[in-house]
Design a protein around this motif. Structure first.
Motif, short mmCIF file in Angstrom:
data_model
loop_
_atom_site.label_atom_id
_atom_site.label_comp_id
_atom_site.label_asym_id
_atom_site.label_seq_id
_atom_site.Cartn_x
_atom_site.Cartn_y
_atom_site.Cartn_z
N ALA A 481 -43.91 10.95 -85.24
CA ALA A 481 -44.88 10.07 -84.67
C ALA A 481 -44.26 8.49 -84.98
CB ALA A 481 -46.18 10.27 -84.97
N SER A 482 -44.02 8.38 -86.15
CA SER A 482 -43.40 7.08 -86.56
C SER A 482 -42.26 6.61 -85.96
CB SER A 482 -43.45 7.12 -88.15
OG SER A 482 -42.13 7.68 -88.47
N ILE A 483 -41.23 7.86 -85.84
CA ILE A 483 -40.14 7.41 -84.98
C ILE A 483 -40.38 6.95 -83.64
CG2 ILE A 483 -37.98 8.51 -84.14
CD1 ILE A 483 -37.86 10.30 -86.57
N THR A 505 -48.43 11.08 -75.68
CA THR A 505 -49.08 12.12 -76.26
C THR A 505 -48.68 12.78 -77.38
OG1 THR A 505 -49.58 13.10 -74.10
CG2 THR A 505 -50.24 14.35 -75.56
N LEU A 506 -49.42 12.52 -78.72
CA LEU A 506 -48.94 12.72 -79.93
C LEU A 506 -49.99 14.05 -80.46
CD1 LEU A 506 -48.40 9.43 -81.51
CD2 LEU A 506 -46.64 10.88 -80.68
N PRO A 507 -49.28 14.85 -81.44
CA PRO A 507 -49.92 16.00 -81.90
C PRO A 507 -51.12 15.55 -83.10
CG PRO A 507 -47.94 16.04 -82.83
CD PRO A 507 -48.00 14.96 -81.81
N THR A 508 -52.05 16.37 -83.12
CA THR A 508 -53.41 15.85 -84.18
C THR A 508 -52.61 16.06 -85.72
OG1 THR A 508 -53.98 18.05 -83.92
CG2 THR A 508 -54.86 16.32 -82.55
N THR A 509 -51.79 17.14 -85.64
CA THR A 509 -51.18 17.43 -87.08
C THR A 509 -49.96 16.67 -87.06
OG1 THR A 509 -52.55 19.22 -87.26
CG2 THR A 509 -50.52 19.10 -88.86
N VAL A 543 -44.56 10.43 -72.40
CA VAL A 543 -43.67 10.90 -73.87
C VAL A 543 -44.46 11.82 -74.37
CG1 VAL A 543 -42.86 10.20 -75.95
CG2 VAL A 543 -42.61 8.52 -74.13
N ASP A 544 -44.21 13.01 -74.71
CA ASP A 544 -44.91 14.19 -74.99
C ASP A 544 -44.39 14.58 -76.15
OD1 ASP A 544 -47.52 16.28 -74.40
OD2 ASP A 544 -45.51 17.33 -74.88
N VAL A 545 -45.00 14.53 -77.57
CA VAL A 545 -44.59 15.30 -78.78
C VAL A 545 -45.27 16.46 -79.02
CG1 VAL A 545 -44.08 14.70 -81.09
CG2 VAL A 545 -44.05 12.89 -79.33
N SER A 546 -44.62 17.61 -79.32
CA SER A 546 -45.30 19.16 -79.47
C SER A 546 -44.43 19.71 -80.40
CB SER A 546 -45.57 19.52 -78.19
OG SER A 546 -44.74 20.07 -77.65
N LEU A 547 -45.12 20.73 -81.06
CA LEU A 547 -44.66 21.78 -82.12
C LEU A 547 -44.38 23.14 -81.35
CD1 LEU A 547 -43.18 22.34 -84.72
CD2 LEU A 547 -45.63 23.11 -85.61
N GLN A 548 -43.33 23.63 -81.05
CA GLN A 548 -43.12 24.71 -80.41
C GLN A 548 -41.90 25.62 -80.93
OE1 GLN A 548 -41.68 23.99 -76.19
NE2 GLN A 548 -43.35 22.50 -76.00
N ASP A 549 -42.53 26.72 -81.40
CA ASP A 549 -41.54 27.82 -82.17
C ASP A 549 -40.92 27.33 -83.16
OD1 ASP A 549 -42.48 29.62 -80.28
OD2 ASP A 549 -40.80 29.14 -78.75
#
Length: 767
Positions: A481-483, A505-509, A543-549
């Motif tokens: 997120a900082s990047i 869109t940033l993740p909550t964690t 811009v969408d940031v997520s965690l996948q696998d």
């Protein structure tokens, strides 16, 4: 496999290719319904048409299908090829073995057709699912041998009277014959239906082959209706079968193209020894069968004549060993079958020994000729491969030269675009009052354009470093997120000028990655800048940031001009511009995406781009390995009051006098004492006399370069405490560190960065 190849748009001929099947079926039904009878036997014409449109067409089709099988390993092609061989040979074999007996001829033909239909149905069923075979050549040979054995078994069974009557002239087929032909018609039709339900029923192979199967079914239906061999309804059936041969050839050519089997050459000697020796056995068996079927009247005369082609083919396709085996088997078979006393392997007559020896000698000569032809063909193939390689290399060089010219033109355009406002700003500063807003604005513009030029040079140096494997990453646990926030700040001016809306869109964690944060900011800034440049005013960027696998996934999507499908694979090539006119209006050297992908790959991730086409926007997705656990927070140091900047003795050494003099003026304005040197030797003399706290050394100086100057200063007792800073336009940080420098700055140097570097090295400067 061609049975599931991509859909292709049919041409005019293909769109109307279905028409003959219903027309011929209708004609057969009308002739049968109205009882149009009579017999019109034309034996020579029938045999010629069967040879061309069935035997020859099936051979061509099977040849292409075997090539496709060798290229794809699809087992269904083998069974289809075997079925087509049986169908193509059915008429010729029936006439050869029937000896004029109508029932025997019809029985052999009908049984061959039934086995052909079963083989093609099985092949179509296999074609609906993908499966690979390891020993492709062995399987191809095995299926071919099975087909030949089936032909022999059918012929032997019918001629020995082991089968019931199939056809009675004047009364038509018996129940057994109608059942066999009816089931064959059903299998042909079912094969076409199976192909229609595969993944790509509109593939050219599938389309032509299905129509060929339907014409086979129509042809067999016409033959099934006949009561007299050469009646009109029988001629309609034969015509449908002959036309199906044409359709099969079209299907085979499509199969070769769709599987790219034209790259497979059957003229080359197979590497598998079993296949090479198996081919020799097949060639001898075919020569023996042809001699039995069509040249029985020759008797004992010229017993070896038809074995010469078999030996030649064995030499061409199998090599020396298989061809010698073929010659030996030919002598044994000929003497056992045709040379008196038949049925024995003994050769009592000296003349027969001489004939066998002459045949063997001729075969050896044929083998030598065939090997010479093979070597000549290999040399020609090598020369052709070399010629094609030279053509590809020349094309690659031309493309590289064209890209180089386009890159140089774009680079000059970018530099001129930056120099123009700098030149105008200097003119404004000279004419305006120093403390006016106009002068302040001109200074801001000049700094922005200098920063832009600096980014261009940095990108070029980064590409060079990556190419030479010189780029170093300073990886540390970093919050994605900082990047993204830093990247958004960098591209915000460009987005604001264009009126774009950027939704993030940033993740909550938080998601952490092990990365060089500066380099990842460079990656995402490049992607965001591209989205801003190539999206029309008031566009939308997401811009969408997520965690996948276990991966951090960042998607940058826009609704801009999009990318043509043929350019998707090229946009990551260095110096590639999708549209030169757009690139020149929006700026860019064509290296940003290439640099971004290499940087992402250095972090163990991947960068991919996709677009639905021109005018439909584009999306770039970055995947990076995510850390399983967030790093422990580091204690925040308490800010300390900054001490006043110390007065230093500074040596500036640079052969570029303007650069050296301007640095000296800048340092003197900030209260430092400065000495200037314009080459390496002068720098050493000045350092010994002046004893500076800090020496700013250019690397590429005459007489002695910066590395040597650094080395000689360090060798002196008075030089060990001097802070030596490399000042270069090349960016070779690794070699600079090895030479003994305390710091490294790349031209053009930002004064704030230089001051920060000096402040971070207090120990030696205090000395």
């Amino acid at each position: 496999m061609p049975l599931t190849s991509p859909p292709a748009e049919p041409g005019a001929l293909e769109r109307w290719a279905w028409l003959p099947a219903p027309l011929l079926l209708l004609a057969a039904l009308l002739v049968w319904f109205f009882g149009i009878d009579g017999s019109y036997p034309v034996r020579e014409f029938t045999l010629a048409m069967q040879f061309v449109f069935m035997t020859l067409a099936s051979s061509i089709t099977t040849y292409f299908l075997i090539r496709s099988f060798l290229a794809t390993g699809a087992p269904g092609l083998l069974f289809i090829g075997g079925g087509i061989v049986l169908w193509g040979l059915s008429g010729m074999v029936a006439n050869a073995l029937g000896h004029g007996d109508v029932n025997e001829t019809a029985t052999i033909h009908n049984l061959c057709v039934w086995v052909s239909a079963a083989s093609q149905l099985f092949g179509a069923l296999l074609g609906s699912s993908q499966r690979q075979l390891q020993q492709r050549g062995t399987w191809a040979l095995g299926v071919f041998i099975v087909v030949m054995v089936l032909l022999a078994v059918i012929g032997a069974a019918v001629t020995s009277g082991s089968t019931p009557p199939f056809f009675v002239e004047g009364r038509g087929g018996t129940l057994v014959r109608q059942t066999v032909l009816g089931s064959a018609i059903a299998m042909f039709a079912l094969s076409a239906a199976v192909l229609s339900s595969t993944e790509a029923p509109q593939a050219r192979f599938s389309r032509w082959y299905r129509l060929g199967l339907l014409l086979m079914a129509v042809g067999i239906f016409g033959i099934c209706l006949r009561s007299v061999r050469a009646s009109p309804v029988a001629w309609i059936g034969l015509s449908a079968q002959w036309l199906s041969g044409v359709y099969l050839v079209m299907a085979a050519i499509a199969a070769a193209r769709e599987s790219r089997a034209h790259q497979i050459s059957l003229a080359a000697v197979p590497r598998d020894a079993r296949l090479r020796y198996g081919l020799a056995l097949v060639f001898v068996a075919v020569a023996w069968a042809v001699r039995l079927l069509f040249f029985e009247d020759l008797g004992a005369a010229v017993p070896y004549i038809l074995f010469f082609p078999a030996v030649m083919l064995a030499a061409l396709y199998g090599g020396a060993g298989p061809s010698v085996l073929a010659a030996s088997l030919s002598i044994l078979i000929a003497n056992y079958v045709w040379v008196a006393p038949t049925g024995e392997l003994t050769i009592p007559d000296p003349a027969q020994w001489i004939a066998a020896a002459l045949f063997y000698g001729d075969c050896l000569l044929l083998i030598m000729v065939a090997r010479a032809v093979q070597r000549a063909r290999d040399r020609a193939a090598a020369a052709e491969a070399e010629r094609r390689f030279a053509q590809r290399a020349e094309k690659t060089l031309r493309d590289a030269d064209r890209r180089k010219d386009a890159f140089l033109a774009t680079l000059s355009h970018e530099i001129r675009n930056a120099l123009a406002p700098i030149s105008n700003s200097l003119e404004i500063i000279q004419r305006a009052r120093p403390d006016s807003e106009v002068a302040d604005g001109a200074r801001v513009t000049a700094r922005q354009q200098i920063a832009h030029l600096n980014r261009i040079v940095d990108d070029l140096l980064d590409v060079s470093r990556i190419t030479r494997d010189k780029l170093e990453l300073r990886a540390a646990p970093t919050d994605v997120a900082s990047i993204i926030k830093l990247s958004l700040e960098a591209c915000q001016p460009l987005a604001s000028r264009a009126g774009h809306t950027i939704n993030v869109t940033l993740p909550t964690t938080p998601i952490f990655v092990e990365a060089d944060s500066m380099r990842l900011v460079q990656v995402f800034t490049n992607l965001l800048n591209n989205a801003c440049k190539y999206t029309e005013a008031a566009g939308r960027i997401e811009v969408d940031v997520s965690l996948q696998d276990g991966e951090a996934v960042v998607a940058v999507k826009d609704n801009g001009i999009g990318i043509a499908p043929e350019m998707i694979s090229l946009i990551f090539e260095p110096f590639t511009q999708v549209d030169q006119s757009i690139a020149r209006s929006q700026g860019g050297l064509g290296i940003g995406l290439s640099l971004a992908r290499r940087l992402v790959e250095m972090h163990g991730g991947e960068l991919k781009g996709r677009s639905e086409g021109l005018g439909r926007g584009s999306e770039f997705i970055v995947r990076l390995p995510a850390l399983a656990h967030a790093p422990a927070p580091e204690p925040t140091p308490q800010p300390e009051a900054a001490p006043p900047a110390p007065t230093r003795r500074i040596l500036v050494a640079d052969d570029n006098r303007d650069s050296a003099d301007s640095f000296a003026k800048l340092f003197r304005l900030t209260g430092n004492e400065v000495e200037i040197a314009y080459d390496g030797l002068e720098a050493i003399v000045a350092a010994e006399r002046f004893r500076p706290h800090v020496a700013l050394l250019d690397i590429g100086m005459p007489k002695l370069d910066g590395y040597e100057v650094c080395k000689r200063i360090r060798e002196q007792a008075w030089g060990k405490d001097i802070v030596l800073i490399a000042h270069t336009g090349w960016g070779e940080s690794q070699r600079v560190d090895e030479a003994g420098f305390d710091g490294h700055l790349t031209k053009p140097v930002d004064y704030a960065a230089l001051t920060s570097l000096l402040d971070s090295l207090p120990t030696r400067s205090a000395a």
